[in-house]
Design a protein around this motif. Structure first.
Motif, short mmCIF file in Angstrom:
data_model
loop_
_atom_site.label_atom_id
_atom_site.label_comp_id
_atom_site.label_asym_id
_atom_site.label_seq_id
_atom_site.Cartn_x
_atom_site.Cartn_y
_atom_site.Cartn_z
N LYS A 72 -9.35 -57.82 58.91
CA LYS A 72 -10.64 -58.26 58.36
C LYS A 72 -11.43 -57.07 57.84
CE LYS A 72 -11.19 -62.39 61.18
NZ LYS A 72 -11.83 -62.97 62.36
N VAL A 73 -11.39 -55.95 58.57
CA VAL A 73 -12.10 -54.74 58.12
C VAL A 73 -11.53 -54.27 56.78
CG1 VAL A 73 -12.51 -52.30 58.64
CG2 VAL A 73 -12.79 -54.00 60.43
N ALA A 74 -10.20 -54.31 56.66
CA ALA A 74 -9.56 -53.93 55.39
C ALA A 74 -10.03 -54.86 54.28
CB ALA A 74 -8.04 -53.99 55.53
N GLY A 75 -10.17 -56.14 54.57
CA GLY A 75 -10.67 -57.09 53.59
C GLY A 75 -12.09 -56.77 53.16
N THR A 76 -12.92 -56.35 54.11
CA THR A 76 -14.30 -55.96 53.80
C THR A 76 -14.32 -54.75 52.89
OG1 THR A 76 -15.01 -56.81 55.95
CG2 THR A 76 -16.52 -55.32 54.82
N TYR A 77 -13.49 -53.75 53.21
CA TYR A 77 -13.41 -52.55 52.38
C TYR A 77 -13.00 -52.92 50.95
CZ TYR A 77 -13.56 -49.49 56.53
OH TYR A 77 -13.92 -48.83 57.67
N ALA A 78 -12.01 -53.83 50.83
CA ALA A 78 -11.54 -54.24 49.51
C ALA A 78 -12.63 -54.99 48.75
CB ALA A 78 -10.28 -55.11 49.64
N GLU A 79 -13.37 -55.84 49.44
CA GLU A 79 -14.46 -56.58 48.78
C GLU A 79 -15.54 -55.62 48.28
OE1 GLU A 79 -16.49 -59.43 46.91
OE2 GLU A 79 -14.46 -59.57 47.69
N ASN A 80 -15.85 -54.59 49.07
CA ASN A 80 -16.83 -53.59 48.62
C ASN A 80 -16.33 -52.87 47.37
OD1 ASN A 80 -18.55 -54.23 50.71
ND2 ASN A 80 -17.84 -52.60 52.03
N ALA A 81 -15.04 -52.60 47.30
CA ALA A 81 -14.47 -51.95 46.11
C ALA A 81 -14.55 -52.89 44.91
CB ALA A 81 -13.02 -51.53 46.37
N ARG A 82 -14.27 -54.19 45.13
CA ARG A 82 -14.37 -55.17 44.04
C ARG A 82 -15.81 -55.24 43.51
NH1 ARG A 82 -12.00 -58.83 47.69
NH2 ARG A 82 -9.75 -58.60 47.65
N ARG B 126 -8.84 -46.27 48.94
CA ARG B 126 -7.66 -45.66 49.57
C ARG B 126 -8.06 -44.79 50.76
NH1 ARG B 126 -5.73 -44.76 44.08
NH2 ARG B 126 -4.19 -46.37 43.64
N THR B 127 -9.16 -44.05 50.62
CA THR B 127 -9.65 -43.20 51.71
C THR B 127 -10.06 -44.06 52.90
OG1 THR B 127 -10.44 -41.58 50.11
CG2 THR B 127 -11.35 -41.43 52.33
N GLU B 128 -10.77 -45.16 52.63
CA GLU B 128 -11.18 -46.06 53.71
C GLU B 128 -9.97 -46.69 54.38
OE1 GLU B 128 -13.87 -48.56 51.46
OE2 GLU B 128 -15.60 -47.60 52.39
N PHE B 129 -8.98 -47.09 53.58
CA PHE B 129 -7.76 -47.67 54.16
C PHE B 129 -7.02 -46.65 55.03
CE2 PHE B 129 -6.70 -51.33 50.97
CZ PHE B 129 -7.71 -52.09 51.53
N ALA B 130 -7.02 -45.39 54.62
CA ALA B 130 -6.30 -44.36 55.37
C ALA B 130 -6.91 -44.17 56.76
CB ALA B 130 -6.30 -43.04 54.60
N SER B 131 -8.20 -44.44 56.88
CA SER B 131 -8.86 -44.24 58.17
C SER B 131 -8.60 -45.40 59.13
CB SER B 131 -10.36 -44.04 57.99
OG SER B 131 -10.96 -45.23 57.56
N LEU B 132 -8.02 -46.51 58.64
CA LEU B 132 -7.72 -47.64 59.52
C LEU B 132 -6.43 -47.37 60.29
CD1 LEU B 132 -8.43 -50.82 57.36
CD2 LEU B 132 -9.73 -49.99 59.30
N ARG B 133 -6.50 -47.57 61.59
CA ARG B 133 -5.31 -47.39 62.41
C ARG B 133 -4.35 -48.54 62.22
NH1 ARG B 133 -6.19 -46.52 68.55
NH2 ARG B 133 -5.53 -48.62 68.27
N THR B 134 -3.10 -48.24 62.09
CA THR B 134 -2.11 -49.31 61.94
C THR B 134 -1.09 -49.30 63.08
OG1 THR B 134 -0.69 -47.88 60.61
CG2 THR B 134 -2.27 -49.27 59.43
N GLY B 135 -1.35 -48.51 64.11
CA GLY B 135 -0.39 -48.43 65.21
C GLY B 135 0.56 -47.26 65.01
N ARG B 136 0.54 -46.69 63.80
CA ARG B 136 1.35 -45.52 63.51
C ARG B 136 0.42 -44.32 63.43
NH1 ARG B 136 3.45 -47.35 58.64
NH2 ARG B 136 4.20 -49.31 59.39
#
Length: 187
Positions: free
Chosen positions: A118-128, A24-34
């Protein structure tokens, strides 16, 4: 000895929850345009001789959907905060206004959205992977107890419990990834 084997499932669950919190912390650091104050969490400022998080040298606000402002408390640190933001790789160009640094968040183009997805996918794979490593630790404990004389029925019972915990955690990670990718791709 193996008859009174109790697997510490609370410890396994706590460690799996830690993997999810990290994601969740890694996802929060990803910019989404908002604009979001959490996108500045990974940025560290060289303040007073040590690396300090931005939120400890100024007040971070989100006054509008595409703007983040930082009101730096120490005038001497304004330049260092601006430099840290420029060098952070966020792709944001800070604008100074006295001790207030304004960060206009640009629109994301389609290519950048795909990269972030893709970066979000990498973060998720690391969590898995982290969750699977925790599962392996639990399975190793069960195998050790089996070698110490645990019955096969008990072994299967404990292994099923660990597998169920793992499956539930992986599902949470996949759901979080789907939600984040949808947020990133939203125009």
């Amino acid at each position: 000895m193996a008859e009174d084997f109790i697997l510490d499932t609370d410890d396994l669950q706590r460690r799996m929850d830690g993997s999810m919190a990290s994601l969740r912390t890694e996802f929060a650091s990803l910019r989404t345009g908002r604009a979001s104050a959490s996108m500045l969490e990974p940025v560290m400022v060289d303040a007073y001789g040590s690396m300090t998080p931005i939120n400890q040298v100024g007040t971070v606000n989100v006054p509008e959907p595409r703007m983040v402002t930082i009101n730096v408390w120490d005038k001497g640190l304004v330049g260092k905060v601006e430099k840290a933001i420029r060098e952070s790789g966020l792709g944001i160009n800070p604008q100074l206004n006295g001790t207030i640094i304004m960060l206009p968040i640009p629109e994301l183009n389609e290519e950048r959205r795909r990269e972030l997805s893709k970066v979000a996918g990498t973060y998720a794979e690391n969590a898995r992977i982290s969750v699977r490593n925790i599962r392996r630790d639990g399975m190793d404990q069960i195998k050790k107890a089996k070698a110490d004389g645990m019955s096969e029925d008990d072994q299967k019972l404990w292994e099923q419990e660990v597998q169920d915990m793992t499956d539930a955690q992986i599902k949470l990670i996949d759901d979080a990834l789907d939600k984040k990718q949808e947020e990133i791709m939203q125009v």
